[in-house]
Design a protein around this motif. Structure first.
Motif, PDB file in Angstrom:
ATOM      1  N   PRO A  51      49.182  44.325  83.029  1.00 37.83           N
ATOM      2  CA  PRO A  51      49.763  43.649  84.187  1.00 37.83           C
ATOM      3  C   PRO A  51      49.214  44.211  85.491  1.00 37.83           C
ATOM      4  CG  PRO A  51      51.315  45.236  83.296  1.00 37.83           C
ATOM      5  CD  PRO A  51      50.133  45.227  82.361  1.00 37.83           C
ATOM      6  N   HIS A  52      49.156  43.363  86.509  1.00 34.40           N
ATOM      7  CA  HIS A  52      48.830  43.803  87.857  1.00 34.40           C
ATOM      8  C   HIS A  52      50.128  43.817  88.647  1.00 34.40           C
ATOM      9  CE1 HIS A  52      47.246  43.554  92.032  1.00 34.40           C
ATOM     10  NE2 HIS A  52      46.320  44.341  91.521  1.00 34.40           N
ATOM     11  N   VAL A  53      50.417  44.934  89.305  1.00 39.18           N
ATOM     12  CA  VAL A  53      51.698  45.122  89.982  1.00 39.18           C
ATOM     13  C   VAL A  53      51.481  45.120  91.490  1.00 39.18           C
ATOM     14  CG1 VAL A  53      53.735  46.603  90.186  1.00 39.18           C
ATOM     15  CG2 VAL A  53      52.483  46.512  88.020  1.00 39.18           C
ATOM     16  N   ARG A  88      50.319  38.876  84.804  1.00 31.45           N
ATOM     17  CA  ARG A  88      49.292  39.096  83.791  1.00 31.45           C
ATOM     18  C   ARG A  88      48.962  37.767  83.128  1.00 31.45           C
ATOM     19  NH1 ARG A  88      51.658  39.200  78.486  1.00 31.45           N
ATOM     20  NH2 ARG A  88      49.943  40.425  77.680  1.00 31.45           N
ATOM     21  N   ARG A  89      47.781  37.689  82.560  1.00 35.09           N
ATOM     22  CA  ARG A  89      47.463  36.564  81.682  1.00 35.09           C
ATOM     23  C   ARG A  89      47.845  36.966  80.272  1.00 35.09           C
ATOM     24  NH1 ARG A  89      44.318  31.814  81.586  1.00 35.09           N
ATOM     25  NH2 ARG A  89      43.607  31.282  79.497  1.00 35.09           N
ATOM     26  N   ILE A 134      49.439  32.297  83.068  1.00 35.02           N
ATOM     27  CA  ILE A 134      49.636  33.491  83.882  1.00 35.02           C
ATOM     28  C   ILE A 134      51.141  33.715  83.960  1.00 35.02           C
ATOM     29  CG2 ILE A 134      49.363  34.547  86.150  1.00 35.02           C
ATOM     30  CD1 ILE A 134      46.712  34.196  84.769  1.00 35.02           C
ATOM     31  N   GLU A 135      51.591  34.896  83.589  1.00 35.30           N
ATOM     32  CA  GLU A 135      53.016  35.197  83.594  1.00 35.30           C
ATOM     33  C   GLU A 135      53.378  36.022  84.827  1.00 35.30           C
ATOM     34  OE1 GLU A 135      53.825  35.316  78.781  1.00 35.30           O
ATOM     35  OE2 GLU A 135      53.510  37.203  79.872  1.00 35.30           O
ATOM     36  N   LEU A 136      54.529  35.695  85.408  1.00 37.89           N
ATOM     37  CA  LEU A 136      55.039  36.401  86.581  1.00 37.89           C
ATOM     38  C   LEU A 136      56.312  37.132  86.187  1.00 37.89           C
ATOM     39  CD1 LEU A 136      54.463  36.722  89.670  1.00 37.89           C
ATOM     40  CD2 LEU A 136      56.109  34.882  90.029  1.00 37.89           C
ATOM     41  N   VAL A 176      61.017  41.670  83.889  1.00 34.33           N
ATOM     42  CA  VAL A 176      61.299  40.585  82.957  1.00 34.33           C
ATOM     43  C   VAL A 176      60.562  39.327  83.410  1.00 34.33           C
ATOM     44  CG1 VAL A 176      63.547  41.515  82.328  1.00 34.33           C
ATOM     45  CG2 VAL A 176      63.384  39.891  84.223  1.00 34.33           C
ATOM     46  N   LEU A 177      60.203  38.498  82.462  1.00 36.69           N
ATOM     47  CA  LEU A 177      59.468  37.269  82.737  1.00 36.69           C
ATOM     48  C   LEU A 177      60.353  36.294  83.518  1.00 36.69           C
ATOM     49  CD1 LEU A 177      56.868  35.573  82.193  1.00 36.69           C
ATOM     50  CD2 LEU A 177      58.008  34.750  80.135  1.00 36.69           C
TER      51      LEU A 177
END
Length: 348
Positions: A87-89, A98-99, A105-107, A117-118
């Motif tokens: 993940p990129h924070v 992250r992909r 792409i998930e946030l 959490v997603l």
């Protein structure tokens, strides 16, 4: 993005409206109705301290530690849908992205007592006119605007960048710029002012500004003029034909900290150099700011006051003033490096 439920407030109304006065033998009046307890959790707020993204056998965790003592302040595990992509924070820790490997792409957002959490998913998009699709990848946050940038690669045509508002992930994305062809994922990013930096070939973008026999110094700037790369190579020991020391932080214009980037390669493990240079005069000077460590160095980070460097080694953490005097290294009492995993990345 935290959505709050409205508070429900029950008001108790008291009316004494009898024809005769309310006497001592009157029946007791009921008290105000109790307000129902709120089920909305408190919003997570970022505590002060250095934040690092650490990977272990159980996954990724953002750990926040006190700058002064090294004591753990908070741990935020990233509850990913599957393993794999890191993940990129965002620097304020409000979002991570992250992909997941499945056209999405998930946030993620941090929640109290839950970690990240997603909260939203950004799907690959349908390409207009020509058909096909637009694949989204390489999510990272712009440090100035906070927007989430991704690379967008259509089935036909040139790749480009899209950005999303993480607070409104369903809103229409914004097209930002055309992406240079052939870039690797690690060859683009931002400077601290939010300017896009693409580095398809550092050697074409660096400037040799001089030095003396035995070493050479190169640096590159972004469009905003910020130093985004610096390297020092000692020709007597050309480690893997690359710059042995590379940029850790810019203290001031023309004043840089460079760190040794080849762990366990030789006796320079953990060494930091302070490099001052004058572009007009074509002069470069360097001195040892922090000597090499006898132990494996996990990470180094410049303290917010820019007067010292936090150094994490396998046995423990230290604060080292930028004086070059190793006897002044102060061990931090509340750290155990084995808790932070094998891989670490400083988020700040």
């Amino acid at each position: 993005m935290t959505r709050r439920s409205p508070w429900l407030i029950a008001l108790g109304l008291f009316i004494c409206g009898a024809v005769t006065a309310c006497g001592d033998n009157s029946a007791p009046q009921p008290g105000p109705a109790a307000s129902p307890a709120s089920t909305t959790p408190a919003e997570w707020t970022r505590p002060d301290g250095i934040a690092i993204l650490t990977k272990s056998s159980t996954g990724y965790t953002v750990r926040i530690s006190d700058w002064a003592t090294g004591a753990r302040v908070d741990d935020l595990p990233v509850n990913m849908t599957d393993g794999g992509f890191e993940p990129h924070v965002r620097s304020d820790l409000r979002y991570a992205a992250r992909r997941n490997g499945y056209a999405t792409i998930e946030l993620y957002e941090p929640k109290v007592d839950s970690g990240y959490v997603l909260t939203a998913s950004l799907k690959d998009q349908a390409a207009s006119f020509s058909g096909g699709k637009v694949e989204l990848d390489e999510p990272r946050f712009n440090p100035a605007t906070g927007r989430l940038w991704v690379t967008a690669t259509p089935t036909k045509g040139e790749a480009y960048y899209l950005s999303f508002d993480p607070e409104k992930p369903d809103a229409e994305p914004r097209r930002e710029a055309t992406r240079s062809a052939g870039l690797h994922p690690w060859e683009w990013g931002f400077d601290s002012k939010g300017a896009l930096v693409e580095t398809p070939d550092w050697r074409k973008q660096t400037i040799i500004v001089g030095g003396s026999k035995g070493y050479k110094f190169k640096y590159a700037t972004s469009k905003s003029g910020e130093v985004v790369y610096a390297g020092l190579t000692f020709t007597a020991d050309p480690t893997y034909s690359r710059d042995a020391y590379q940029l850790l932080a810019e203290l001031a214009p023309g004043d840089l900290l460079l760190q040794y980037i080849y762990p366990n390669a030789n006796d320079d493990e953990g060494a930091l150099l302070r490099v001052t240079f004058d572009v007009r005069a074509k002069t470069v000077k360097y001195r040892t700011a922090i000597p090499a460590s006898a132990d494996r160095v996990l990470f180094q980070a410049l303290s917010p006051d820019k007067r010292s460097v936090l150094v994490a080694t396998e046995p423990g953490w230290y604060r080292v003033p930028l004086t070059g005097n190793s006897t002044e290294a102060q061990p931090l009492p509340s750290t155990r490096s084995r808790e932070i995993g094998e891989e670490v990345e400083v988020i700040r």
